[in-house]
Design a protein around this motif. Sequence first.
Motif, PDB file in Angstrom:
ATOM      1  N   VAL A 239       3.704   0.759  -4.406  1.00  0.00           N
ATOM      2  CA  VAL A 239       2.739   1.207  -3.409  1.00  0.00           C
ATOM      3  C   VAL A 239       3.503   1.799  -2.239  1.00  0.00           C
ATOM      4  O   VAL A 239       4.655   1.440  -1.986  1.00  0.00           O
ATOM      5  CB  VAL A 239       1.853   0.014  -2.936  1.00  0.00           C
ATOM      6  N   ASN A 240       2.876   2.715  -1.521  1.00  0.00           N
ATOM      7  CA  ASN A 240       3.487   3.309  -0.342  1.00  0.00           C
ATOM      8  C   ASN A 240       3.678   2.228   0.725  1.00  0.00           C
ATOM      9  O   ASN A 240       2.723   1.554   1.103  1.00  0.00           O
ATOM     10  CB  ASN A 240       2.564   4.415   0.205  1.00  0.00           C
ATOM     11  N   ILE A 242       4.069   2.383   3.882  1.00  0.00           N
ATOM     12  CA  ILE A 242       3.274   2.618   5.098  1.00  0.00           C
ATOM     13  C   ILE A 242       1.836   2.158   4.876  1.00  0.00           C
ATOM     14  O   ILE A 242       1.222   1.526   5.745  1.00  0.00           O
ATOM     15  CB  ILE A 242       3.319   4.102   5.505  1.00  0.00           C
ATOM     16  N   LEU A 243       1.294   2.465   3.692  1.00  0.00           N
ATOM     17  CA  LEU A 243      -0.059   2.016   3.362  1.00  0.00           C
ATOM     18  C   LEU A 243      -0.111   0.495   3.307  1.00  0.00           C
ATOM     19  O   LEU A 243      -1.061  -0.134   3.800  1.00  0.00           O
ATOM     20  CB  LEU A 243      -0.499   2.607   2.018  1.00  0.00           C
ATOM     21  N   LEU A 244       0.919  -0.121   2.724  1.00  0.00           N
ATOM     22  CA  LEU A 244       0.976  -1.580   2.647  1.00  0.00           C
ATOM     23  C   LEU A 244       0.999  -2.182   4.052  1.00  0.00           C
ATOM     24  O   LEU A 244       0.294  -3.161   4.328  1.00  0.00           O
ATOM     25  CB  LEU A 244       2.221  -2.012   1.871  1.00  0.00           C
ATOM     26  N   LYS A 246      -0.223  -0.921   6.746  1.00  0.00           N
ATOM     27  CA  LYS A 246      -1.556  -0.761   7.340  1.00  0.00           C
ATOM     28  C   LYS A 246      -2.514  -1.844   6.831  1.00  0.00           C
ATOM     29  O   LYS A 246      -3.337  -2.368   7.587  1.00  0.00           O
ATOM     30  CB  LYS A 246      -2.118   0.622   7.011  1.00  0.00           C
ATOM     31  N   LYS A 247      -2.396  -2.181   5.556  1.00  0.00           N
ATOM     32  CA  LYS A 247      -3.304  -3.166   4.979  1.00  0.00           C
ATOM     33  C   LYS A 247      -2.980  -4.593   5.417  1.00  0.00           C
ATOM     34  O   LYS A 247      -3.779  -5.498   5.207  1.00  0.00           O
ATOM     35  CB  LYS A 247      -3.294  -3.056   3.446  1.00  0.00           C
ATOM     36  N   ASN A 403      -3.717   0.848  -3.956  1.00  0.00           N
ATOM     37  CA  ASN A 403      -3.337   2.196  -3.539  1.00  0.00           C
ATOM     38  C   ASN A 403      -4.498   2.987  -2.943  1.00  0.00           C
ATOM     39  O   ASN A 403      -4.328   4.167  -2.613  1.00  0.00           O
ATOM     40  CB  ASN A 403      -2.757   2.966  -4.723  1.00  0.00           C
ATOM     41  N   THR A 404      -5.656   2.353  -2.796  1.00  0.00           N
ATOM     42  CA  THR A 404      -6.800   3.009  -2.165  1.00  0.00           C
ATOM     43  C   THR A 404      -6.602   3.036  -0.653  1.00  0.00           C
ATOM     44  O   THR A 404      -6.355   1.997  -0.044  1.00  0.00           O
ATOM     45  CB  THR A 404      -8.120   2.260  -2.480  1.00  0.00           C
ATOM     46  N   PRO A 405      -6.700   4.223  -0.028  1.00  0.00           N
ATOM     47  CA  PRO A 405      -6.539   4.308   1.442  1.00  0.00           C
ATOM     48  C   PRO A 405      -7.538   3.405   2.163  1.00  0.00           C
ATOM     49  O   PRO A 405      -8.632   3.147   1.658  1.00  0.00           O
ATOM     50  CB  PRO A 405      -6.805   5.790   1.738  1.00  0.00           C
ATOM     51  N   MET A 406      -7.161   2.949   3.341  1.00  0.00           N
ATOM     52  CA  MET A 406      -7.991   2.032   4.114  1.00  0.00           C
ATOM     53  C   MET A 406      -9.374   2.608   4.368  1.00  0.00           C
ATOM     54  O   MET A 406     -10.397   1.904   4.288  1.00  0.00           O
ATOM     55  CB  MET A 406      -7.318   1.702   5.440  1.00  0.00           C
ATOM     56  N   ASP A 407      -9.464   3.905   4.687  1.00  0.00           N
ATOM     57  CA  ASP A 407     -10.735   4.520   5.036  1.00  0.00           C
ATOM     58  C   ASP A 407     -11.695   4.583   3.848  1.00  0.00           C
ATOM     59  O   ASP A 407     -12.918   4.745   4.036  1.00  0.00           O
ATOM     60  CB  ASP A 407     -10.514   5.933   5.578  1.00  0.00           C
TER      61      ASP A 407
END
Length: 410
Positions: A239-240, A242-244, A246-247, A403-407
């Motif tokens: 997983v990215n 940065i995305l991790l 954020k989550k 991997n689904t974006p937060m938004d």
Amino acid sequence: MKKISLTNQILIAMVVGMIVGSIIGPRIEPLKILGDIFLRLVQMSVVVMIMGAVIEAVGSLNPKELGKFGWKLAVWFMGGTFVASILGIAVGFLIKPGSSVTMEIPSNVELSPTTEISTYETILNFFPNNIVTSMTEGNMIQVIIFSILFGLGMSLLSVHTDLGTIKAGIHQFNQIIVQMVTMIMKMAPIGIFALLAWVTGTIGFEVMIPLGKFIFAMALATAVYLIIWIVLTATICKVNPILLAKKLTRMTVMAFTTTSSAITLPVKMEDQEKLLGVSKRVSGLVGPLGMAMNSNGLAIFLAIASITLSQFYGLEFGVKEAISTVLLSTLATLGTVAVPGGGLVALAIVIPSLNLPLESIGILAGIDWFSGMFRTVLNVDADATIAMILAQGEGELDHQLLNTPMDDIP
């Protein structure tokens, strides 16, 4: 108009609380009751929530699977804590927090005397002789031991006996507890506003000045460890990073503002399952167990605190003392109560072994809330990422959700 998320509400409450506290000063103290009520409402359900979650998770496992999974869990927990202790020692030597501290031990700090606990007693105290007493005292490690054995017994018995009714009942009970905690969490902004206003108003920002280097050392060690751990987890779980990161934001904010792994547990477990893609089975095991047994932030705190106090008293802190501190910091985190102030309890175990006076803990007692912010963040985020790693190994990590974006998550 877009609704403000709970995370942003908490951040706003934190900033406003500190501003209000600094303006009003000590007169703000009566407001603290709102924060204490919030903490008590969450804490009242923590023991039964942990018990129910572990029983349900273990009870649904094949006994052979539990043994294999348990070893993986122990390796990640102990390994991560050991590395955290070493990092704490390294940062302590780099920053030298106690080299410029000249303040005296506060005369108004009273610490109850502590007797040295033998290894025999330490191990024996992991096991309850009365589960009701363990629940009353909030002894998490004893509650978890009972819950594991209860769940294991249920798992073994279900092989030849229909336990569908009791399993369904435990599952429904857990859902009720989670729903109750969800309702209580809506009070979080009010509670955190009151607590931060009280801390700022009664202690003041000046307490940060004499021990600013200690707080900086904690922040630096926390940041370094988190970056390394998030990148490692992102690599393993594909997983990215940065995305991790954020989550992990909501649980990070909750941990930072409450300084309690126990208070943050409901949020952590919900985000593990709904944002990070961890299965309920793995989340139900790793979440409660991690809260009681995986304390990377506390290990870093104990290591830096040991160096700081040794430097304050001008005592030698060489390789022998460093090795002793790493080992003690790793072991002292096991079963430490996951509530605000638990760091000072663990520190009372480590300090005597370094020939430091027990009352020296008073030097750090005044800023325990602030250091607790950083160590709780590390404890909570490490638990969540270890849950992801173990779920990946068990084939129970939802990569599509992860991997689904937060938004895009409802």
